[in-house]
Scaffold this active site. Structure first.
Site, short mmCIF file in Angstrom:
data_model
loop_
_atom_site.label_atom_id
_atom_site.label_comp_id
_atom_site.label_asym_id
_atom_site.label_seq_id
_atom_site.Cartn_x
_atom_site.Cartn_y
_atom_site.Cartn_z
N PHE A 139 0.81 -1.23 0.00
CA PHE A 139 0.00 0.00 0.00
C PHE A 139 0.84 1.27 0.00
CE2 PHE A 139 0.79 -0.16 4.60
CZ PHE A 139 0.99 1.19 4.88
N LYS A 165 -1.21 -7.12 -9.59
CA LYS A 165 -2.23 -7.10 -8.54
C LYS A 165 -1.80 -6.03 -7.52
CE LYS A 165 -2.82 -8.41 -4.56
NZ LYS A 165 -3.49 -7.31 -3.83
N GLU A 214 -4.98 -3.85 -2.38
CA GLU A 214 -6.43 -3.55 -2.33
C GLU A 214 -6.71 -2.34 -1.45
OE1 GLU A 214 -4.73 -5.97 -1.00
OE2 GLU A 214 -5.84 -7.15 0.48
N SER A 271 5.00 -7.15 3.42
CA SER A 271 5.54 -7.47 4.75
C SER A 271 6.37 -8.76 4.70
CB SER A 271 4.39 -7.60 5.74
OG SER A 271 3.47 -8.56 5.26
N CYS A 288 9.53 1.52 3.50
CA CYS A 288 10.39 0.40 3.89
C CYS A 288 11.82 0.87 4.13
CB CYS A 288 10.36 -0.68 2.83
SG CYS A 288 11.11 -0.14 1.31
N GLU A 341 8.98 -4.23 13.17
CA GLU A 341 8.59 -3.16 12.25
C GLU A 341 7.27 -2.55 12.73
OE1 GLU A 341 7.39 -4.19 8.15
OE2 GLU A 341 8.53 -2.44 7.51
P1 NAD Z 1 1.25 -6.70 3.02
O1 NAD Z 1 2.24 -7.80 3.12
O2 NAD Z 1 0.11 -6.69 3.99
O3 NAD Z 1 0.57 -6.70 1.56
C1 NAD Z 1 1.34 -6.73 0.40
C2 NAD Z 1 0.58 -7.49 -0.68
O4 NAD Z 1 0.35 -8.82 -0.23
C3 NAD Z 1 -0.79 -6.88 -0.98
O5 NAD Z 1 -0.97 -6.82 -2.37
C4 NAD Z 1 -1.78 -7.82 -0.29
O6 NAD Z 1 -2.98 -7.95 -1.02
C5 NAD Z 1 -1.04 -9.15 -0.27
N1 NAD Z 1 -1.35 -9.94 0.93
C6 NAD Z 1 -1.59 -9.46 2.18
N2 NAD Z 1 -1.83 -10.49 3.02
C7 NAD Z 1 -1.74 -11.62 2.30
C8 NAD Z 1 -1.88 -13.01 2.62
N3 NAD Z 1 -2.17 -13.43 3.85
N4 NAD Z 1 -1.72 -13.90 1.63
C9 NAD Z 1 -1.42 -13.50 0.37
N5 NAD Z 1 -1.28 -12.20 0.02
C10 NAD Z 1 -1.43 -11.27 0.97
O7 NAD Z 1 2.07 -5.33 3.06
P2 NAD Z 1 1.48 -3.85 3.14
O8 NAD Z 1 0.96 -3.62 4.52
O9 NAD Z 1 0.62 -3.57 1.97
O10 NAD Z 1 2.83 -3.01 2.92
C11 NAD Z 1 3.69 -2.66 3.95
C12 NAD Z 1 4.83 -3.64 4.06
O11 NAD Z 1 5.55 -3.67 2.84
C13 NAD Z 1 5.84 -3.23 5.12
O12 NAD Z 1 6.25 -4.39 5.81
C14 NAD Z 1 6.98 -2.64 4.32
O13 NAD Z 1 8.25 -2.69 4.93
C15 NAD Z 1 6.93 -3.51 3.10
N6 NAD Z 1 7.60 -2.88 1.96
C16 NAD Z 1 8.81 -3.35 1.62
C17 NAD Z 1 9.50 -2.77 0.58
C18 NAD Z 1 10.86 -3.26 0.19
O14 NAD Z 1 11.38 -2.79 -0.80
N7 NAD Z 1 11.47 -4.18 0.90
C19 NAD Z 1 8.93 -1.70 -0.13
C20 NAD Z 1 7.67 -1.25 0.25
C21 NAD Z 1 7.00 -1.85 1.30
#
Ligand code: NAD
Length: 502
Positions: free
Chosen positions: A160, A184, A187, A237, A292, A391
């Site tokens: 997000f 994708k 959401e 994450s 991140c 985090e």
């Molecule tokens: P998230 O892991 O909740 O969601 C990321 C994606 O995974 C979304 O598209 C979501 O629909 C999907 N998702 C969520 N739960 C899922 C599940 N149980 N099974 C399958 N798919 C699932 O992450 P977020 O809250 O959207 O973003 C923040 C996180 O992203 C933070 O931990 C941040 O550090 C990380 N991030 C990392 C980088 C990097 O370059 N390392 C860059 C940006 C964000």
């Protein structure tokens, strides 16, 4: 071509998918509200699409692949040039959309859109970067060459916090290399990519080269299981990154999975404290700490905290919290009420674990319907506690004081994460030692957010990155191409060649 006006004028619009060159309403009745985190208003509804809808995107992408991979690389690069120009023309509109759906301030969103466009610029170099290698005469009259070919159908699953930029870590590089692509988006923030795909749709890309499937867990699982998808890029994450990495690999897919982070900023006593404080603030509190690469722990060495504390506290207390569209706001909302509750509970946990509040952001002066947390500084944080290690992903900065540079390096290296770190000092010797010994993939020297520009790879380590080839930079071309090596001779070309070990 889509009827853009019709699709954007409904009060609470239901978003469509973009599959095979058409805007298609989702057949699922499963809709999720998308809210403006500054006001709590519902701004659109996003469908949580089904496995069948993902599979129709896979079918479209597979059908488009043979013609697209055989289009000349110059043609593909020229399409990216046009895409770049069209994105620039709608940059402010996209930035406003980012602020509206994600919450970061408008200037910060403009910077994100600029970096998104930079990704497309970097990808236009594909006629250079996709070149292979050749060595003439590996044996008499025998030549050997490695060429690069597209991997096939590639999918990206994005988070997000960068609704505009992170999808472009993948899309332009993937299609520039001759792959077809499925996105994708998160959401929680699906609107900005609607604009991006409208722009692409207006530029005559063959149907199926890029596809947008909105959704959540079901679409992710469908991507990981689909035999028609060859490569998966994930950003999110750490827990989900590991899941995506393992399941993609088990299904024989190429995968890169970028995970969470806990980034340390080291402050040595000789740092230029005023400028250091500015950098810490923009790193820890920019995008309300939801980057991140955000610095979330400062590790001060010796008496550095004594000289940094007054200036850091004073500048932090002056930050205005509010709607990111309002002028003068320094810290916008966090993405949701759930995120707000999680962050506030981390602050309470930090206090319970013995830290004290140098700046208390628990009750900011902002719209109660929004999800606001003010910038917060916890001092006296003990290593090993939750706020030191986990985090938080919010505007919360933990301060850990250590006696020596050795202790500081050792502390940073205990982290399970290794995304980014910064060191603030004027000592070249200290910097040299730090960059040599620290187990973190991206380092800032007097730079608070050391996120590399598009032309370099985004090189997280440890639980912040699972895979071999990173996002953007030259790694992107390595990820989105397969190497093929050809050894050739022609019997009529001259004296017959022979391998020594034939
Ligand atoms: P998230 O892991 O909740 O969601 C990321 C994606 O995974 C979304 O598209 C979501 O629909 C999907 N998702 C969520 N739960 C899922 C599940 N149980 N099974 C399958 N798919 C699932 O992450 P977020 O809250 O959207 O973003 C923040 C996180 O992203 C933070 O931990 C941040 O550090 C990380 N991030 C990392 C980088 C990097 O370059 N390392 C860059 C940006 C964000």
């Amino acid at each position: 071509m889509s009827a853009t006006a019709d699709r954007t004028q409904t009060a609470v619009r239901v978003l469509d998918n973009f599959i095979g060159g058409q805007w298609v309403p989702s057949s699922t009745g499963n809709l999720l509200d998308v809210t403006n985190p500054a006001t709590g208003d519902v701004i659109c509804k996003v469908p949580l699409s089904s496995q069948a809808e993902l599979e129709s995107a896979v079918a479209a992408a597979r059908a488009a692949l043979p013609a697209w991979r055989n289009r000349s690389v110059i043609d593909r690069a020229r399409w990216l040039f046009g895409f770049r120009e069209a994105l620039v023309a709608r940059a402010d509109e996209m930035a406003a959309c980012v602020t509206r759906e994600m919450g970061k301030t408008y200037p910060d969103a403009q910077a994100e859109v600029a970096r998104m466009i930079e990704m497309v610029e970097a990808a236009t170099a594909v006629p250079q970067t996709m070149q292979g290698r050749i060595l003439e005469g590996v044996a008499t009259n025998v030549d050997c060459e490695t060429i690069r070919q597209p991997v096939g159908v590639c999918a990206a699953i994005t988070p997000f916090n960068f609704p505009a930029m992170v999808p472009m870590w993948f899309l332009p590089f993937a299609i520039g290399c001759g792959n077809t692509f499925i996105l994708k988006p998160s959401e929680q923030v699906p609107m900005t990519q609607q604009i991006v795909f409208e722009i692409a749709d207006s530029l005559g890309l063959p149907p199926g080269v890029i596809n947008l499937v909105n959704g959540g867990v079901d679409v992710v699982n469908a991507i990981l299981e689909s035999p028609g998808i060859d490569a998966v890029s994930f950003v999110g994450s750490a827990k989900i990154a590991r899941y995506v990495y393992e399941r993609s690999a088990a299904n024989g897919k190429r995968v890169q999975a970028l995970g969470g982070a806990k980034n340390h900023m080291l402050i040595l006593p000789d740092a230029v404290m005023d400028k250091t404080a500015d950098n810490i603030i923009s790193s820890a509190f920019g995008a309300a700490g939801q980057r991140c690469m955000a610095g979330s722990v400062i590790v001060t060495v010796g008496d550095a905290w004594e000289s940094l504390r007054p200036v850091l506290v004073e500048k932090t207390a002056k930050l205005t919290v509010g709607d990111g569209m309002a002028k003068g706001v320094g810290v916008g909302p966090v993405v949701s009420k759930a995120a707000q509750a999680r962050i506030l509970s981390y602050i309470e946990q930090g206090i319970a674990d013995g830290a004290t509040l140098a700046v208390d952001g628990r009750s900011p002066d902002a719209d109660e319907n929004g999800s606001f947390v003010g910038p917060t500084i916890l001092e006296g944080v003990q290593p090993g506690t939750a706020v030191a290690c986990e985090e938080i992903f919010g505007p919360v900065l933990s301060v850990i004081q250590v006696d020596s540079f050795d202790d500081a390096i050792a502390l940073v290296n205990t982290s399970r994460y290794g995304n980014g770190t910064s060191i603030f000092t004027e000592s070249g010797a200290a910097v040299r030692r730090y960059r040599n010994e620290v187990e973190v993939g991206m380092i800032g020297v007097n730079v608070g957010v050391a996120a590399p520009v598009a032309f370099f790879p985004f090189t997280g380590w440890k639980d912040s990155f699972l895979g071999d080839l990173h996002a953007h930079g030259t790694d992107a071309v390595d990820f989105f191409t397969k190497k093929k090596t050809i050894t050739s001779r022609y019997f009529s070309a001259g004296p017959s060649g022979k391998f020594f070990v034939e």
